[in-house]
Design a protein around this motif. Structure first.
Motif, PDB file in Angstrom:
ATOM      1  N   MET A 155      14.525  10.405-125.272  1.00  0.00           N
ATOM      2  CA  MET A 155      13.198  10.069-124.786  1.00  0.00           C
ATOM      3  C   MET A 155      12.324  10.272-125.709  1.00  0.00           C
ATOM      4  O   MET A 155      11.198  10.616-125.658  1.00  0.00           O
ATOM      5  CB  MET A 155      12.954  11.425-123.501  1.00  0.00           C
ATOM      6  CG  MET A 155      13.685  11.066-122.360  1.00  0.00           C
ATOM      7  SD  MET A 155      13.096   9.956-121.270  1.00  0.00           S
ATOM      8  CE  MET A 155      14.311  10.259-119.955  1.00  0.00           C
ATOM      9  N   THR A 171       9.865   8.560-113.427  1.00  0.00           N
ATOM     10  CA  THR A 171      10.101   9.826-112.768  1.00  0.00           C
ATOM     11  C   THR A 171       8.777  10.878-112.996  1.00  0.00           C
ATOM     12  O   THR A 171       8.485  11.564-112.098  1.00  0.00           O
ATOM     13  CB  THR A 171      11.230  10.642-113.397  1.00  0.00           C
ATOM     14  OG1 THR A 171      12.131   9.673-113.426  1.00  0.00           O
ATOM     15  CG2 THR A 171      11.747  11.526-112.473  1.00  0.00           C
ATOM     16  N   THR A 202      19.478  -5.033-124.598  1.00  0.00           N
ATOM     17  CA  THR A 202      19.449  -4.357-123.402  1.00  0.00           C
ATOM     18  C   THR A 202      18.323  -3.070-123.430  1.00  0.00           C
ATOM     19  O   THR A 202      18.365  -2.234-122.510  1.00  0.00           O
ATOM     20  CB  THR A 202      20.775  -3.654-122.771  1.00  0.00           C
ATOM     21  OG1 THR A 202      21.215  -3.070-124.130  1.00  0.00           O
ATOM     22  CG2 THR A 202      21.838  -4.688-122.495  1.00  0.00           C
ATOM     23  N   HIS A 203      17.709  -3.055-124.670  1.00  0.00           N
ATOM     24  CA  HIS A 203      16.562  -1.685-124.655  1.00  0.00           C
ATOM     25  C   HIS A 203      15.359  -2.416-125.358  1.00  0.00           C
ATOM     26  O   HIS A 203      15.714  -3.058-126.557  1.00  0.00           O
ATOM     27  CB  HIS A 203      17.289  -1.041-125.657  1.00  0.00           C
ATOM     28  CG  HIS A 203      18.419  -0.195-125.119  1.00  0.00           C
ATOM     29  ND1 HIS A 203      19.699  -0.687-125.306  1.00  0.00           N
ATOM     30  CD2 HIS A 203      18.477   1.004-124.345  1.00  0.00           C
ATOM     31  CE1 HIS A 203      20.551   0.336-124.548  1.00  0.00           C
ATOM     32  NE2 HIS A 203      19.927   1.187-124.224  1.00  0.00           N
ATOM     33  N   ASP A 211      11.169   4.156-109.508  1.00  0.00           N
ATOM     34  CA  ASP A 211      11.791   5.696-109.315  1.00  0.00           C
ATOM     35  C   ASP A 211      11.364   5.816-107.763  1.00  0.00           C
ATOM     36  O   ASP A 211      10.518   5.291-107.303  1.00  0.00           O
ATOM     37  CB  ASP A 211      10.940   6.677-110.215  1.00  0.00           C
ATOM     38  CG  ASP A 211      11.766   7.317-111.059  1.00  0.00           C
ATOM     39  OD1 ASP A 211      12.016   6.618-111.970  1.00  0.00           O
ATOM     40  OD2 ASP A 211      12.338   8.544-110.860  1.00  0.00           O
ATOM     41  N   PHE A 251      16.237  17.120-114.373  1.00  0.00           N
ATOM     42  CA  PHE A 251      15.442  16.997-112.915  1.00  0.00           C
ATOM     43  C   PHE A 251      16.173  17.001-111.811  1.00  0.00           C
ATOM     44  O   PHE A 251      15.889  16.897-111.000  1.00  0.00           O
ATOM     45  CB  PHE A 251      14.265  16.035-113.183  1.00  0.00           C
ATOM     46  CG  PHE A 251      14.644  14.891-113.716  1.00  0.00           C
ATOM     47  CD1 PHE A 251      14.312  14.824-115.147  1.00  0.00           C
ATOM     48  CD2 PHE A 251      15.210  13.963-112.927  1.00  0.00           C
ATOM     49  CE1 PHE A 251      14.686  13.565-115.700  1.00  0.00           C
ATOM     50  CE2 PHE A 251      15.429  12.728-113.625  1.00  0.00           C
ATOM     51  CZ  PHE A 251      15.234  12.561-115.135  1.00  0.00           C
ATOM     52  N   GLY A 270      21.324   2.737-113.203  1.00  0.00           N
ATOM     53  CA  GLY A 270      20.428   3.933-113.552  1.00  0.00           C
ATOM     54  C   GLY A 270      20.806   5.360-113.138  1.00  0.00           C
ATOM     55  O   GLY A 270      22.000   5.315-113.005  1.00  0.00           O
ATOM     56  N   PHE A 295      15.896   8.815-107.631  1.00  0.00           N
ATOM     57  CA  PHE A 295      16.883   7.871-108.339  1.00  0.00           C
ATOM     58  C   PHE A 295      15.803   7.060-109.150  1.00  0.00           C
ATOM     59  O   PHE A 295      14.464   6.834-108.745  1.00  0.00           O
ATOM     60  CB  PHE A 295      17.695   7.260-107.614  1.00  0.00           C
ATOM     61  CG  PHE A 295      17.129   6.144-106.690  1.00  0.00           C
ATOM     62  CD1 PHE A 295      16.969   4.943-106.863  1.00  0.00           C
ATOM     63  CD2 PHE A 295      17.104   6.685-105.287  1.00  0.00           C
ATOM     64  CE1 PHE A 295      16.402   4.114-105.826  1.00  0.00           C
ATOM     65  CE2 PHE A 295      16.566   5.736-104.262  1.00  0.00           C
ATOM     66  CZ  PHE A 295      16.266   4.619-104.823  1.00  0.00           C
ATOM     67  N   GLY A 296      16.319   6.581-110.313  1.00  0.00           N
ATOM     68  CA  GLY A 296      15.362   5.661-110.976  1.00  0.00           C
ATOM     69  C   GLY A 296      16.285   4.567-111.677  1.00  0.00           C
ATOM     70  O   GLY A 296      17.329   4.937-111.947  1.00  0.00           O
ATOM     71  N   GLY A 298      16.084   0.572-113.979  1.00  0.00           N
ATOM     72  CA  GLY A 298      15.152  -0.746-114.849  1.00  0.00           C
ATOM     73  C   GLY A 298      15.046  -1.713-114.157  1.00  0.00           C
ATOM     74  O   GLY A 298      15.924  -2.155-113.530  1.00  0.00           O
TER      75      GLY A 298
HETATM   76  C1  FA5 Z   1      16.015   7.801-116.611  1.00  0.00           C
HETATM   77  O1  FA5 Z   1      15.084   7.295-117.162  1.00  0.00           O
HETATM   78  C2  FA5 Z   1      15.881   8.631-115.460  1.00  0.00           C
HETATM   79  N1  FA5 Z   1      14.588   9.035-115.207  1.00  0.00           N
HETATM   80  C3  FA5 Z   1      16.262   8.181-114.138  1.00  0.00           C
HETATM   81  C4  FA5 Z   1      16.509   9.214-113.045  1.00  0.00           C
HETATM   82  C5  FA5 Z   1      15.376   9.174-112.028  1.00  0.00           C
HETATM   83  C6  FA5 Z   1      17.484   9.898-113.095  1.00  0.00           C
HETATM   84  C7  FA5 Z   1      15.572  10.239-111.027  1.00  0.00           C
HETATM   85  C8  FA5 Z   1      17.873  10.724-111.836  1.00  0.00           C
HETATM   86  C9  FA5 Z   1      16.731  10.924-110.937  1.00  0.00           C
HETATM   87  P1  FA5 Z   1      17.560   6.499-118.039  1.00  0.00           P
HETATM   88  O2  FA5 Z   1      16.968   6.816-119.316  1.00  0.00           O
HETATM   89  O3  FA5 Z   1      19.088   6.286-117.877  1.00  0.00           O
HETATM   90  O4  FA5 Z   1      17.106   7.533-116.949  1.00  0.00           O
HETATM   91  O5  FA5 Z   1      16.908   5.009-117.564  1.00  0.00           O
HETATM   92  C10 FA5 Z   1      17.055   4.489-116.239  1.00  0.00           C
HETATM   93  C11 FA5 Z   1      17.218   2.997-116.300  1.00  0.00           C
HETATM   94  O6  FA5 Z   1      15.924   2.580-116.992  1.00  0.00           O
HETATM   95  C12 FA5 Z   1      18.195   2.689-117.207  1.00  0.00           C
HETATM   96  O7  FA5 Z   1      19.508   2.486-116.612  1.00  0.00           O
HETATM   97  C13 FA5 Z   1      17.841   1.240-117.735  1.00  0.00           C
HETATM   98  O8  FA5 Z   1      18.094   0.223-116.708  1.00  0.00           O
HETATM   99  C14 FA5 Z   1      16.564   1.365-117.773  1.00  0.00           C
HETATM  100  N2  FA5 Z   1      15.818   1.688-119.090  1.00  0.00           N
HETATM  101  C15 FA5 Z   1      16.047   3.060-119.631  1.00  0.00           C
HETATM  102  N3  FA5 Z   1      15.531   2.567-121.250  1.00  0.00           N
HETATM  103  C16 FA5 Z   1      15.399   1.349-121.170  1.00  0.00           C
HETATM  104  C17 FA5 Z   1      14.682   0.508-122.547  1.00  0.00           C
HETATM  105  N4  FA5 Z   1      14.821   0.912-123.739  1.00  0.00           N
HETATM  106  N5  FA5 Z   1      14.906  -0.844-122.215  1.00  0.00           N
HETATM  107  C18 FA5 Z   1      15.150  -1.146-121.081  1.00  0.00           C
HETATM  108  N6  FA5 Z   1      15.419  -0.613-119.854  1.00  0.00           N
HETATM  109  C19 FA5 Z   1      15.611   0.800-119.952  1.00  0.00           C
END
Ligand code: FA5
Length: 327
Positions: A155, A171, A202-203, A211, A251, A270, A295-296, A298
């Motif tokens: 993060m 979140t 993809t990033h 969320d 969390f 996610g 849950f969260g 992209g």
């Molecule tokens: C989270 O951000 C958690 N906040 C999700 C979560 C929410 C978990 C509530 C539990 C409970 P993560 O870092 O895996 O998790 O990101 C979730 C989704 O956001 C990824 O699967 C992707 O689809 C999107 N995402 C994350 N980083 C990027 C990025 N740099 N560029 C584009 N999409 C992204």
């Protein structure tokens, strides 16, 4: 005398043949001007025998008058023709259809965001907003991140100062809501997030997330799975298959990642889980009485699955050839 007749005949002929007032002006100075041919005849007058002078003089005057009259008449005809032409050329045709105004269309991510919000509204969630410049405590502390935990490494973000940063996850809205509302609550939020990422297909450093979380009595993983299934079916169609696997987020407890079966493989959408009891307790909510899921995922990922866009950098490039396909 004969020469004068000849000049007059030629002059009148030229006047009749003149096609424009400009040409007429040239003829005028050629015949009637101070260096014109009739003026030249005037000079001959002195060389004539005295008795011939009056008759030649009056012929000359008549010739001049005929030229002047013919010129006037032709000028008025030509001038009115030229005015008509000018009016025609300058006229505005009010019956012409207007030029079409280029109308913009919604950005594909904006359409997806609307669609996502619609689905959550239909599932009975409130839609909440949170700031993109977020306080450190809502982005991390309120979400049960232990100090110096490796989870921070995923993060990395842009800090404005010691207490404020560009949020890394929507979140963060959860902490804000839990701090001021009592359960039961059912909230969804969509917005822009930022991370210090190595940008690839993809990033991105700038992307969008949705969320959702729910806190009430007796909430279990079954409610989470049912809600995610309903959400996935609304976004991707009834035939969609979901898979959950254990995963870690500070969390949630238990935590999972979830994928959909797409293009013959499992694609991660996610993270999700049951809200960690520490978070409920930190907000004065009795974790024995209440539980919740969160849950969260992209937004870019959703649109990529729906349409087959292979590279999420395309969303931020403002290339009309790309955007126009979704207009
Ligand atoms: C989270 O951000 C958690 N906040 C999700 C979560 C929410 C978990 C509530 C539990 C409970 P993560 O870092 O895996 O998790 O990101 C979730 C989704 O956001 C990824 O699967 C992707 O689809 C999107 N995402 C994350 N980083 C990027 C990025 N740099 N560029 C584009 N999409 C992204």
């Amino acid at each position: 005398m004969n020469e004068l007749d000849h000049i007059l005949e030629q002059g009148l002929g030229a006047v009749r043949a003149a096609a424009t007032t400009a040409e007429l002006s040239r003829i005028e100075s050629e015949y009637l001007g101070s260096k014109g041919v009739l003026q030249a005849q005037m000079k001959l007058l002195g060389a004539l025998p005295k008795e011939e002078r009056p008759a030649f003089g009056s012929r000359l005057n008549v010739a001049k008058a005929s030229m002047t009259d013919a010129m006037c008449e032709r000028r008025s005809v030509l001038a009115s023709q030229e005015t008509d032409l000018q009016i025609q050329a300058e006229a505005i045709d009010v019956t012409l259809p207007g030029r079409p105004i280029a109308i913009g269309a919604r950005h594909p991510l904006s359409s997806t965001i609307r669609q996502v919000k619609d689905v959550f509204l239909r599932l009975g969630f409130d839609i909440a907003e949170g700031p993109e410049i977020e306080e450190y405590r809502y982005n991390f502390e309120a979400l049960n991140y232990p100090e110096d935990h490796p989870a921070f490494d995923e993060m990395m973000t842009f800090y404005l100062d010691d207490t404020r940063l560009l949020r890394t996850q929507t979140t963060a809205v959860q902490g804000r809501r839990l701090a001021v509302h009592n359960p039961p609550m059912k909230v969804a939020t969509v917005g822009r997030c930022f991370r210090y990422e190595a940008v690839d297909a993809t990033h991105h450093h700038t992307f969008h997330q949705v969320d959702a979380f729910l806190v009430a009595e007796g909430i279990s993983m079954a409610h989470l799975k049912g809600t995610l299934k309903a959400f996935a079916e609304a976004m991707f169609g009834e035939a969609i298959r979901l898979r959950f696997r254990p995963d870690f987020f500070p969390f949630v407890e238990p935590g999972v990642d979830y994928s959909i079966f797409w293009n013959n493989r499992w694609l991660e959408l996610g993270g999700a889980g049951l809200i960690h009891p520490n978070i409920l307790e930190a907000n004065g909510i009795d974790s024995e009485q209440y539980s919740g899921f969160a849950f969260g995922l992209g937004i870019e990922r959703i649109h990529m699955v729906q349409t087959g866009v292979p590279d999420l950098r395309l969303y931020l490039e403002n290339d009309m050839r790309f955007l126009g396909q979704f207009a």
